[in-house]
Design a protein around this motif. Sequence first.
Motif, PDB file in Angstrom:
ATOM      1  N   LYS A 174       0.852  -1.190   0.000  1.00  0.00           N
ATOM      2  CA  LYS A 174       0.000   0.000   0.000  1.00  0.00           C
ATOM      3  C   LYS A 174       0.879   1.228   0.000  1.00  0.00           C
ATOM      4  O   LYS A 174       2.113   1.126   0.018  1.00  0.00           O
ATOM      5  N   GLU A 175       0.241   2.388  -0.025  1.00  0.00           N
ATOM      6  CA  GLU A 175       1.006   3.628  -0.153  1.00  0.00           C
ATOM      7  C   GLU A 175       2.015   3.803   0.980  1.00  0.00           C
ATOM      8  O   GLU A 175       3.128   4.278   0.759  1.00  0.00           O
ATOM      9  N   ASN A 207      -0.540   8.149  -6.827  1.00  0.00           N
ATOM     10  CA  ASN A 207       0.315   8.261  -5.646  1.00  0.00           C
ATOM     11  C   ASN A 207       1.343   7.134  -5.596  1.00  0.00           C
ATOM     12  O   ASN A 207       2.514   7.350  -5.274  1.00  0.00           O
ATOM     13  N   LEU A 208       0.903   5.914  -5.910  1.00  0.00           N
ATOM     14  CA  LEU A 208       1.830   4.786  -5.939  1.00  0.00           C
ATOM     15  C   LEU A 208       2.862   4.955  -7.051  1.00  0.00           C
ATOM     16  O   LEU A 208       4.053   4.681  -6.864  1.00  0.00           O
ATOM     17  N   LYS A 211       5.597   7.479  -6.129  1.00  0.00           N
ATOM     18  CA  LYS A 211       6.583   6.916  -5.216  1.00  0.00           C
ATOM     19  C   LYS A 211       7.570   6.044  -5.982  1.00  0.00           C
ATOM     20  O   LYS A 211       8.782   6.084  -5.738  1.00  0.00           O
TER      21      LYS A 211
END
Length: 217
Positions: A174-175, A207-208, A211
Amino acid sequence: MVNKKQIRGVYLVTDRPLCIHHNLAEVVKLAALGGVSFVQLREKETDSRTFLELAKHLIEILRPFSIPLLINDRLDICLAAGAEGVHLGQSDLPWWEARRILGEQAILGLSLETKEDYFSLIHTHPKPELDYLAVSPVFDTNTKTNTKPAWGLMGVTWLKNQTNLPIVAIGGIKESNAEAVIEAGADSLAVVSAICSAKDPKLATENLSKKFHSIKE
């Protein structure tokens, strides 16, 4: 045709029961808009005809984005739908038979549940004709049941140091832990609930992806 040497980025593995805010097609389209790199259609309970219809529908959604659709386990569904490849587990059809049937252009990935799975693989096929290996699971997760103990971050790093094949990490990602998994050596983050259950799958994917690219580029 996807460049198979560039298996990297965010990899969505679908789970219809976890699509609680949007239906499957909407989740996949929003993930595509958010920059997902691959989508794997996983249907453990549905009948073959429904599985095929879902696969064809997702291919139509993903085609404008040039995003490959992979089919979990089912070589017959992959062939019938014209999907770009399959993802296989240790108890599925042997991967070398899938390669023989699908040909060199298909994307072919294999889950490894233990280090012994890797040693068995390279013992029988020192240079396996696979496009990626999946560490499964990295962390304990409810979406992958009946699995062996989690690999953990050290397991991801261990496998990365063993092979030149791309590493896809799946299980509990997950994030909040994505950066750690990428830094451990994952070339791709396979996620299920982090996108399927998100209120905004597009934002979750973005968002993923951010990253991932902030570390890898």
